[in-house]
Design a protein around this motif. Sequence first.
Motif, PDB file in Angstrom:
ATOM      1  N   UNK A   1       0.828  -1.207   0.000  1.00 23.02           N
ATOM      2  CA  UNK A   1       0.000   0.000   0.000  1.00 23.02           C
ATOM      3  C   UNK A   1       0.864   1.260   0.000  1.00 23.02           C
ATOM      4  N   UNK A   2       1.919   1.254   0.810  1.00 21.68           N
ATOM      5  CA  UNK A   2       2.816   2.406   0.871  1.00 21.68           C
ATOM      6  C   UNK A   2       3.547   2.600  -0.459  1.00 21.68           C
ATOM      7  N   UNK A   3       3.992   1.501  -1.065  1.00 20.29           N
ATOM      8  CA  UNK A   3       4.698   1.588  -2.350  1.00 20.29           C
ATOM      9  C   UNK A   3       3.754   2.090  -3.439  1.00 20.29           C
ATOM     10  N   UNK A   4       2.515   1.604  -3.430  1.00 19.91           N
ATOM     11  CA  UNK A   4       1.538   2.049  -4.427  1.00 19.91           C
ATOM     12  C   UNK A   4       1.305   3.557  -4.332  1.00 19.91           C
ATOM     13  N   UNK A   5       1.197   4.073  -3.116  1.00 17.17           N
ATOM     14  CA  UNK A   5       0.998   5.519  -2.940  1.00 17.17           C
ATOM     15  C   UNK A   5       2.215   6.294  -3.457  1.00 17.17           C
ATOM     16  N   UNK A   6       3.403   5.774  -3.155  1.00 13.61           N
ATOM     17  CA  UNK A   6       4.622   6.452  -3.603  1.00 13.61           C
ATOM     18  C   UNK A   6       4.733   6.428  -5.122  1.00 13.61           C
ATOM     19  N   UNK A   7       4.401   5.289  -5.724  1.00 14.89           N
ATOM     20  CA  UNK A   7       4.443   5.180  -7.186  1.00 14.89           C
ATOM     21  C   UNK A   7       3.433   6.130  -7.822  1.00 14.89           C
ATOM     22  N   UNK A   8       2.243   6.223  -7.233  1.00 15.01           N
ATOM     23  CA  UNK A   8       1.218   7.132  -7.767  1.00 15.01           C
ATOM     24  C   UNK A   8       1.697   8.575  -7.731  1.00 15.01           C
ATOM     25  N   UNK A   9       2.338   8.987  -6.634  1.00 16.53           N
ATOM     26  CA  UNK A   9       2.844  10.353  -6.525  1.00 16.53           C
ATOM     27  C   UNK A   9       3.971  10.606  -7.523  1.00 16.53           C
ATOM     28  N   UNK A  10       4.871   9.631  -7.652  1.00 11.90           N
ATOM     29  CA  UNK A  10       5.977   9.793  -8.591  1.00 11.90           C
ATOM     30  C   UNK A  10       5.476   9.798 -10.038  1.00 11.90           C
ATOM     31  N   UNK A  11       4.472   8.978 -10.334  1.00 12.92           N
ATOM     32  CA  UNK A  11       3.903   8.956 -11.682  1.00 12.92           C
ATOM     33  C   UNK A  11       3.333  10.318 -12.044  1.00 12.92           C
ATOM     34  N   UNK A  12       2.627  10.916 -11.118  1.00 11.50           N
ATOM     35  CA  UNK A  12       2.070  12.253 -11.344  1.00 11.50           C
ATOM     36  C   UNK A  12       3.191  13.262 -11.592  1.00 11.50           C
ATOM     37  N   UNK A  13       4.255  13.182 -10.816  1.00 12.30           N
ATOM     38  CA  UNK A  13       5.388  14.093 -10.969  1.00 12.30           C
ATOM     39  C   UNK A  13       6.100  13.886 -12.298  1.00 12.30           C
ATOM     40  N   UNK A  14       6.301  12.623 -12.677  1.00 14.98           N
ATOM     41  CA  UNK A  14       6.987  12.320 -13.940  1.00 14.98           C
ATOM     42  C   UNK A  14       6.170  12.779 -15.144  1.00 14.98           C
ATOM     43  N   UNK A  15       4.862  12.581 -15.081  1.00 15.58           N
ATOM     44  CA  UNK A  15       4.004  13.030 -16.181  1.00 15.58           C
ATOM     45  C   UNK A  15       4.010  14.551 -16.284  1.00 15.58           C
ATOM     46  N   UNK A  16       4.033  15.222 -15.145  1.00 16.00           N
ATOM     47  CA  UNK A  16       4.081  16.683 -15.152  1.00 16.00           C
ATOM     48  C   UNK A  16       5.371  17.189 -15.807  1.00 16.00           C
ATOM     49  N   UNK A  17       6.460  16.444 -15.604  1.00 18.38           N
ATOM     50  CA  UNK A  17       7.749  16.832 -16.181  1.00 18.38           C
ATOM     51  C   UNK A  17       7.970  16.227 -17.567  1.00 18.38           C
ATOM     52  N   UNK A  18       6.953  15.515 -18.075  1.00 19.84           N
ATOM     53  CA  UNK A  18       7.013  14.901 -19.409  1.00 19.84           C
ATOM     54  C   UNK A  18       8.124  13.849 -19.520  1.00 19.84           C
ATOM     55  N   UNK A  19       8.389  13.143 -18.436  1.00 24.34           N
ATOM     56  CA  UNK A  19       9.378  12.069 -18.430  1.00 24.34           C
ATOM     57  C   UNK A  19       8.651  10.746 -18.658  1.00 24.34           C
ATOM     58  N   UNK A  20       8.198  10.544 -19.874  1.00 24.01           N
ATOM     59  CA  UNK A  20       7.325   9.415 -20.179  1.00 24.01           C
ATOM     60  C   UNK A  20       8.042   8.070 -20.093  1.00 24.01           C
ATOM     61  N   UNK A  21       9.286   8.007 -20.550  1.00 26.07           N
ATOM     62  CA  UNK A  21      10.023   6.736 -20.516  1.00 26.07           C
ATOM     63  C   UNK A  21      10.235   6.262 -19.086  1.00 26.07           C
TER      64      UNK A  21
END
Length: 223
Positions: A168-188
Amino acid sequence: QKPWRNLLLNREGTDFGSRYPLVETHLKLAYTAVTRCIEQLFFAETSSSIAGDAAVRWLTTTVTKTTTATRNEQGNGDVIATHNNVSDIESMVMPNDEFCIVGIDNAELAGSPDVEPRHAASYLDRAIYCFKKAQNPDLLAKAKSHVLSVQLRWKHLHTKYFAHNELEAIEREVAQLTHSLLRENLLSECLNLLYFITPFLSPYTQEKLEQNVISKIQNAANE
């Protein structure tokens, strides 16, 4: 001391040359030094003084005529000189644009599919250092988001199983990082992160993640 300060503050008066002939001699020496240098000229202050403080203030706040137009058009401009810490030789030798170039090169190396996460993290640490030196907040934010994702993948590179509360903790962290990466256009890197977490999810969640998120990011990355 004070005559130099008055000269730099445009308070010299009409008879300044006759009153302070030694300053004029020093100005001729300074003119020779400035006109003989090829690329860079360094002034080293060995002790604080009134004249030195006035000179630093004048050199670091005065914009030349050739850069005034640029400043008016773009909202910024280049001053005659910058104040540097002589103990940081690298910053004195490399201008901001060169730091940006080196940082971008390291960030691109980190994004290579053949680079292991631990090496990618090292490249990104170097990129972050360069972007800080270049004072480029946009590239710095992008590199910081990237390195957090890489560090998470590296940390759990050989993990085979997560306990329920850990997942559960990892899923939350991945969700936050995914949002950050998409905002920075780091798709790969975003795809790398999602591929990392997918095997730990339930089949239903895996299917929905593939349909609603991964496939769309893949399409965007291929455009």
